[in-house]
Scaffold this motif. Structure first.
Motif, PDB file in Angstrom:
ATOM      1  N   LEU A  36       0.858  -1.175   0.000  1.00 29.46           N
ATOM      2  CA  LEU A  36       0.000   0.000   0.000  1.00 29.46           C
ATOM      3  C   LEU A  36       0.897   1.229   0.000  1.00 29.46           C
ATOM      4  CD1 LEU A  36      -2.891   1.215   0.186  1.00 29.46           C
ATOM      5  CD2 LEU A  36      -2.536   1.299   2.670  1.00 29.46           C
ATOM      6  N   THR A  37       0.757   2.046  -1.026  1.00 30.21           N
ATOM      7  CA  THR A  37       1.500   3.297  -1.118  1.00 30.21           C
ATOM      8  C   THR A  37       0.524   4.425  -0.846  1.00 30.21           C
ATOM      9  OG1 THR A  37       3.038   2.356  -2.730  1.00 30.21           O
ATOM     10  CG2 THR A  37       2.915   4.761  -2.614  1.00 30.21           C
ATOM     11  N   ILE A  38       0.768   5.155   0.240  1.00 31.54           N
ATOM     12  CA  ILE A  38      -0.103   6.251   0.646  1.00 31.54           C
ATOM     13  C   ILE A  38       0.599   7.555   0.254  1.00 31.54           C
ATOM     14  CG2 ILE A  38      -1.411   7.279   2.537  1.00 31.54           C
ATOM     15  CD1 ILE A  38      -0.902   4.635   4.110  1.00 31.54           C
ATOM     16  N   VAL A  39      -0.101   8.366  -0.556  1.00 34.81           N
ATOM     17  CA  VAL A  39       0.527   9.540  -1.162  1.00 34.81           C
ATOM     18  C   VAL A  39      -0.208  10.814  -0.782  1.00 34.81           C
ATOM     19  CG1 VAL A  39       1.129  10.637  -3.351  1.00 34.81           C
ATOM     20  CG2 VAL A  39       1.303   8.158  -3.124  1.00 34.81           C
ATOM     21  N   HIS A  40       0.571  11.825  -0.446  1.00 31.17           N
ATOM     22  CA  HIS A  40       0.015  13.168  -0.238  1.00 31.17           C
ATOM     23  C   HIS A  40       0.849  14.149  -1.037  1.00 31.17           C
ATOM     24  CE1 HIS A  40      -1.865  16.611   1.645  1.00 31.17           C
ATOM     25  NE2 HIS A  40      -0.673  17.085   1.963  1.00 31.17           N
ATOM     26  N   VAL A  41       0.178  14.979  -1.821  1.00 36.21           N
ATOM     27  CA  VAL A  41       0.870  16.008  -2.597  1.00 36.21           C
ATOM     28  C   VAL A  41       0.499  17.368  -2.027  1.00 36.21           C
ATOM     29  CG1 VAL A  41       1.205  17.061  -4.861  1.00 36.21           C
ATOM     30  CG2 VAL A  41       0.908  14.575  -4.672  1.00 36.21           C
ATOM     31  N   ILE A  42       1.512  18.106  -1.601  1.00 38.65           N
ATOM     32  CA  ILE A  42       1.321  19.473  -1.138  1.00 38.65           C
ATOM     33  C   ILE A  42       1.220  20.341  -2.393  1.00 38.65           C
ATOM     34  CG2 ILE A  42       2.326  21.386   0.154  1.00 38.65           C
ATOM     35  CD1 ILE A  42       3.831  19.155   1.809  1.00 38.65           C
ATOM     36  N   ASP A  43       0.063  20.916  -2.593  1.00 38.66           N
ATOM     37  CA  ASP A  43      -0.228  21.660  -3.815  1.00 38.66           C
ATOM     38  C   ASP A  43       0.471  23.016  -3.784  1.00 38.66           C
ATOM     39  OD1 ASP A  43      -1.262  22.828  -6.074  1.00 38.66           O
ATOM     40  OD2 ASP A  43      -3.349  22.350  -5.614  1.00 38.66           O
ATOM     41  N   THR A  44       1.569  23.130  -4.474  1.00 42.37           N
ATOM     42  CA  THR A  44       2.333  24.383  -4.476  1.00 42.37           C
ATOM     43  C   THR A  44       1.672  25.460  -5.329  1.00 42.37           C
ATOM     44  OG1 THR A  44       3.736  23.531  -6.260  1.00 42.37           O
ATOM     45  CG2 THR A  44       4.539  23.270  -3.994  1.00 42.37           C
ATOM     46  N   ARG A  45       0.691  25.088  -6.144  1.00 44.94           N
ATOM     47  CA  ARG A  45      -0.030  26.096  -6.923  1.00 44.94           C
ATOM     48  C   ARG A  45      -0.747  27.069  -6.000  1.00 44.94           C
ATOM     49  NH1 ARG A  45      -3.920  22.534 -10.270  1.00 44.94           N
ATOM     50  NH2 ARG A  45      -4.140  21.768  -8.168  1.00 44.94           N
ATOM     51  N   ASN A  92       2.235  19.938  -8.436  1.00 50.21           N
ATOM     52  CA  ASN A  92       0.888  19.879  -8.981  1.00 50.21           C
ATOM     53  C   ASN A  92       0.319  18.478  -8.736  1.00 50.21           C
ATOM     54  OD1 ASN A  92      -1.393  19.588 -10.609  1.00 50.21           O
ATOM     55  ND2 ASN A  92      -0.564  20.881 -12.220  1.00 50.21           N
ATOM     56  N   PRO A  93      -0.713  18.343  -7.902  1.00 51.57           N
ATOM     57  CA  PRO A  93      -1.241  17.013  -7.581  1.00 51.57           C
ATOM     58  C   PRO A  93      -1.688  16.220  -8.811  1.00 51.57           C
ATOM     59  CG  PRO A  93      -2.184  18.652  -6.120  1.00 51.57           C
ATOM     60  CD  PRO A  93      -1.422  19.396  -7.169  1.00 51.57           C
ATOM     61  N   LYS A  94      -2.275  16.892  -9.780  1.00 57.51           N
ATOM     62  CA  LYS A  94      -2.791  16.180 -10.945  1.00 57.51           C
ATOM     63  C   LYS A  94      -1.698  15.412 -11.673  1.00 57.51           C
ATOM     64  CE  LYS A  94      -6.669  19.264 -11.757  1.00 57.51           C
ATOM     65  NZ  LYS A  94      -7.337  20.134 -12.711  1.00 57.51           N
ATOM     66  N   THR A  95      -0.628  16.094 -12.013  1.00 55.82           N
ATOM     67  CA  THR A  95       0.430  15.431 -12.779  1.00 55.82           C
ATOM     68  C   THR A  95       1.208  14.441 -11.929  1.00 55.82           C
ATOM     69  OG1 THR A  95       1.924  17.297 -12.386  1.00 55.82           O
ATOM     70  CG2 THR A  95       0.663  17.316 -14.426  1.00 55.82           C
ATOM     71  N   LEU A  96       1.445  14.798 -10.672  1.00 62.47           N
ATOM     72  CA  LEU A  96       2.180  13.882  -9.807  1.00 62.47           C
ATOM     73  C   LEU A  96       1.400  12.596  -9.541  1.00 62.47           C
ATOM     74  CD1 LEU A  96       3.735  16.430  -7.296  1.00 62.47           C
ATOM     75  CD2 LEU A  96       4.993  14.940  -8.861  1.00 62.47           C
ATOM     76  N   LEU A  97       0.086  12.720  -9.327  1.00 63.56           N
ATOM     77  CA  LEU A  97      -0.736  11.540  -9.022  1.00 63.56           C
ATOM     78  C   LEU A  97      -1.054  10.711 -10.259  1.00 63.56           C
ATOM     79  CD1 LEU A  97      -3.203  13.131  -6.457  1.00 63.56           C
ATOM     80  CD2 LEU A  97      -1.275  11.597  -5.958  1.00 63.56           C
ATOM     81  N   ALA A  98      -1.124  11.344 -11.409  1.00 64.63           N
ATOM     82  CA  ALA A  98      -1.483  10.618 -12.632  1.00 64.63           C
ATOM     83  C   ALA A  98      -0.325   9.809 -13.181  1.00 64.63           C
ATOM     84  CB  ALA A  98      -1.981  11.594 -13.700  1.00 64.63           C
ATOM     85  N   ARG A  99       0.866  10.351 -13.196  1.00 63.59           N
ATOM     86  CA  ARG A  99       1.968   9.674 -13.875  1.00 63.59           C
ATOM     87  C   ARG A  99       3.256   9.575 -13.057  1.00 63.59           C
ATOM     88  NH1 ARG A  99       0.813   9.559 -19.546  1.00 63.59           N
ATOM     89  NH2 ARG A  99       2.568   8.198 -19.896  1.00 63.59           N
ATOM     90  N   THR A 100       3.725  10.697 -12.509  1.00 59.92           N
ATOM     91  CA  THR A 100       5.054  10.750 -11.910  1.00 59.92           C
ATOM     92  C   THR A 100       5.213   9.761 -10.761  1.00 59.92           C
ATOM     93  OG1 THR A 100       5.162  13.093 -12.511  1.00 59.92           O
ATOM     94  CG2 THR A 100       6.800  12.286 -10.932  1.00 59.92           C
ATOM     95  N   ILE A 101       4.340   9.838  -9.772  1.00 61.80           N
ATOM     96  CA  ILE A 101       4.457   8.953  -8.607  1.00 61.80           C
ATOM     97  C   ILE A 101       4.125   7.504  -8.966  1.00 61.80           C
ATOM     98  CG2 ILE A 101       3.599   8.469  -6.272  1.00 61.80           C
ATOM     99  CD1 ILE A 101       3.295  11.554  -5.951  1.00 61.80           C
ATOM    100  N   SER A 127     -11.541  18.326 -12.168  1.00 64.63           N
ATOM    101  CA  SER A 127     -11.163  17.550 -10.997  1.00 64.63           C
ATOM    102  C   SER A 127      -9.862  16.786 -11.212  1.00 64.63           C
ATOM    103  CB  SER A 127     -12.271  16.565 -10.636  1.00 64.63           C
ATOM    104  OG  SER A 127     -12.303  15.520 -11.579  1.00 64.63           O
ATOM    105  N   SER A 128      -9.189  16.541 -10.105  1.00 72.69           N
ATOM    106  CA  SER A 128      -7.970  15.728 -10.166  1.00 72.69           C
ATOM    107  C   SER A 128      -8.290  14.318 -10.620  1.00 72.69           C
ATOM    108  CB  SER A 128      -7.286  15.699  -8.794  1.00 72.69           C
ATOM    109  OG  SER A 128      -6.804  16.975  -8.464  1.00 72.69           O
ATOM    110  N   SER A 129      -9.395  13.765 -10.134  1.00 73.82           N
ATOM    111  CA  SER A 129      -9.732  12.399 -10.530  1.00 73.82           C
ATOM    112  C   SER A 129      -9.978  12.295 -12.028  1.00 73.82           C
ATOM    113  CB  SER A 129     -10.936  11.868  -9.734  1.00 73.82           C
ATOM    114  OG  SER A 129     -12.036  12.719  -9.866  1.00 73.82           O
ATOM    115  N   GLU A 130     -10.598  13.317 -12.605  1.00 74.22           N
ATOM    116  CA  GLU A 130     -10.809  13.310 -14.055  1.00 74.22           C
ATOM    117  C   GLU A 130      -9.466  13.375 -14.797  1.00 74.22           C
ATOM    118  OE1 GLU A 130     -12.767  15.930 -17.665  1.00 74.22           O
ATOM    119  OE2 GLU A 130     -13.217  16.472 -15.601  1.00 74.22           O
TER     120      GLU A 130
END
Length: 150
Positions: A36-45, A92-101, A127-130
């Motif tokens: 289980l990988t639990i991720v939190h992104v601090i949104d610097t935007r 940016n949570p969107k890009t980090l959660l979608a691909r980078t991480i 939305s981030s989920s979208e």
């Protein structure tokens, strides 16, 4: 043969929906005997108006994130998981959660809450989920409700 996930990633942002995704993520990891990988992104935007030289703001956000993630890690351990990895990133949570991480962590399933914290932002930028749905290379589960709690 049924799909078996090896590394389940849950995105945490402090919202109720993210907590529901966490609960489903724990049960999914238990069923699949996976990491289980639990991720939190601090949104610097959101910090664009803060001076880039004000390190104290970033340090406080980092400390808050670490505290929150320790609680999630404890809940996962209490539920019976042993292979747990915590990731805290800034950006940016969107890009980090979608691909980078997911790429960096070899994730094969992503769980996110349906709405997250900021409903107004969804109206402005989507939305981030979208975004994750459109850009992730792995399976995505968007969590809307839960029958169980941890």
């Amino acid at each position: 043969m049924a799909q078996r996930y090896q590394n389940v990633m849950v995105a945490i942002d402090g919202s109720k929906e993210a907590d529901l995704a966490f609960v489903k993520g724990v049960y999914t990891a238990l069923r699949n005997e996976s990491k289980l990988t639990i991720v939190h992104v601090i949104d610097t935007r959101a910090l664009q108006s803060v001076s880039t030289f004000d390190a104290e703001v970033y340090e406080e956000l980092q400390a808050d994130a670490e505290s929150m993630m320790k609680e999630y890690e404890k809940r996962a351990k209490d539920a019976g998981l042993t292979d747990i990895h915590i990731v805290i990133e800034m950006g940016n949570p969107k890009t980090l959660l979608a691909r980078t991480i997911p790429d960096a962590e070899n994730v094969d399933l992503i769980l996110v809450g349906a709405t997250g914290l900021n409903a107004f932002e969804r109206l402005l930028v989507g939305s981030s989920s979208e975004y994750i749905l459109r850009h992730a290379k792995v399976d995505l589960l968007v969590v809307r409700e839960s029958e169980k709690t941890l």
